[in-house]
Enzyme design. Structure first.
Site, PDB file in Angstrom:
ATOM      1  CG  HIS A 114      -3.124  -3.476   3.872  1.00 22.66           C
ATOM      2  ND1 HIS A 114      -2.068  -2.836   4.461  1.00 22.66           N
ATOM      3  CD2 HIS A 114      -3.842  -2.523   3.225  1.00 22.66           C
ATOM      4  CE1 HIS A 114      -2.146  -1.539   4.204  1.00 22.66           C
ATOM      5  NE2 HIS A 114      -3.208  -1.323   3.447  1.00 22.66           N
TER       6      HIS A 114
ATOM      7  CB  CYS B 236      -0.985  -0.051   1.161  1.00 19.44           C
ATOM      8  SG  CYS B 236      -2.374   1.089   1.007  1.00 19.44           S
TER       9      CYS B 236
ATOM     10  CD  GLU C  97      -0.311  -5.563   6.063  1.00 18.27           C
ATOM     11  OE1 GLU C  97      -0.671  -4.370   6.139  1.00 18.27           O
ATOM     12  OE2 GLU C  97      -0.098  -6.138   4.974  1.00 18.27           O
TER      13      GLU C  97
END
Length: 192
Positions: free
Chosen positions: A171, A78, A173
């Site tokens: 994302h 991002c 994560e």
């Protein structure tokens, strides 16, 4: 293997957790000496202009550009991807590291309220779709010839690779799916 997460702003803890789950040693990187200790670096999402100010304050801006130019493997998500881009189409005055040959549009998929999840086909990590989370995500509008597109959403690249650089608009994560972090470790950093 020691893998760092640029620890100035953004999803730091989440990336550290993912590194640990891949069986590697995570390091929260906040200084040039810590940057020198890692075999690879993750640049998390966050707010790109804030990240620039903090990177310069902690003398990481030029050090990171030099480390990447010298072959440091990097995975950027991002806002991290925005910082690596050659060009930001809708904010041309914003400085970037300029090491990834892409042109991006900040918040291209919409503001915070337009955040969404979708399944992506990413052949490089297997046949099972990857559930991707997009939050104020940048759109990659152009890729240079040296950039390999690993996945798209609505015909726009969302996961790209250029040499030792991996970057995503989304994302990973924020999921429990380790496959993209494992890909970074195995295919981008490689074995030591």
């Amino acid at each position: 293997m020691k893998i760092g997460v640029l620890g100035i702003q953004g999803d730091i803890q989440e990336h550290l957790r993912m590194i640990e789950k891949t069986g590697n040693e995570p390091l929260w990187v906040k200084s040039t000496s810590e940057l020198a200790e890692v075999s690879g670096l993750i640049m998390p999402g966050g707010e790109s202009t804030t990240m620039i100010r903090l990177m310069k304050k902690y003398e990481l801006w030029d050090a990171l550009r030099e480390a990447i130019a010298s072959g440091l493997p990097v995975y950027a998500t991002c806002a991290g991807m925005i910082l690596l881009a050659r060009e930001i189409i809708n904010y041309p005055e914003q400085e970037t590291l300029g090491v990834l040959d892409i042109a991006v549009e900040r918040n291209g998929y919409g503001r915070q309220v337009a955040s969404f999840e979708t399944d992506l086909e990413i052949p490089a990590i297997g046949d099972t779709p990857f559930r991707a989370i997009f939050i104020r995500a940048p759109i990659i509008e152009k890729c240079g010839d040296s950039v390999e597109v690993l996945s798209t959403y609505k015909e726009k690249p969302v996961l790209v690779k250029q040499g030792k650089i991996l970057a995503s608009s989304f994302h990973p994560e924020l999921t429990d799916d380790l496959r993209i972090h494992e890909y970074f470790v195995k295919e981008i950093i490689g074995k030591e």
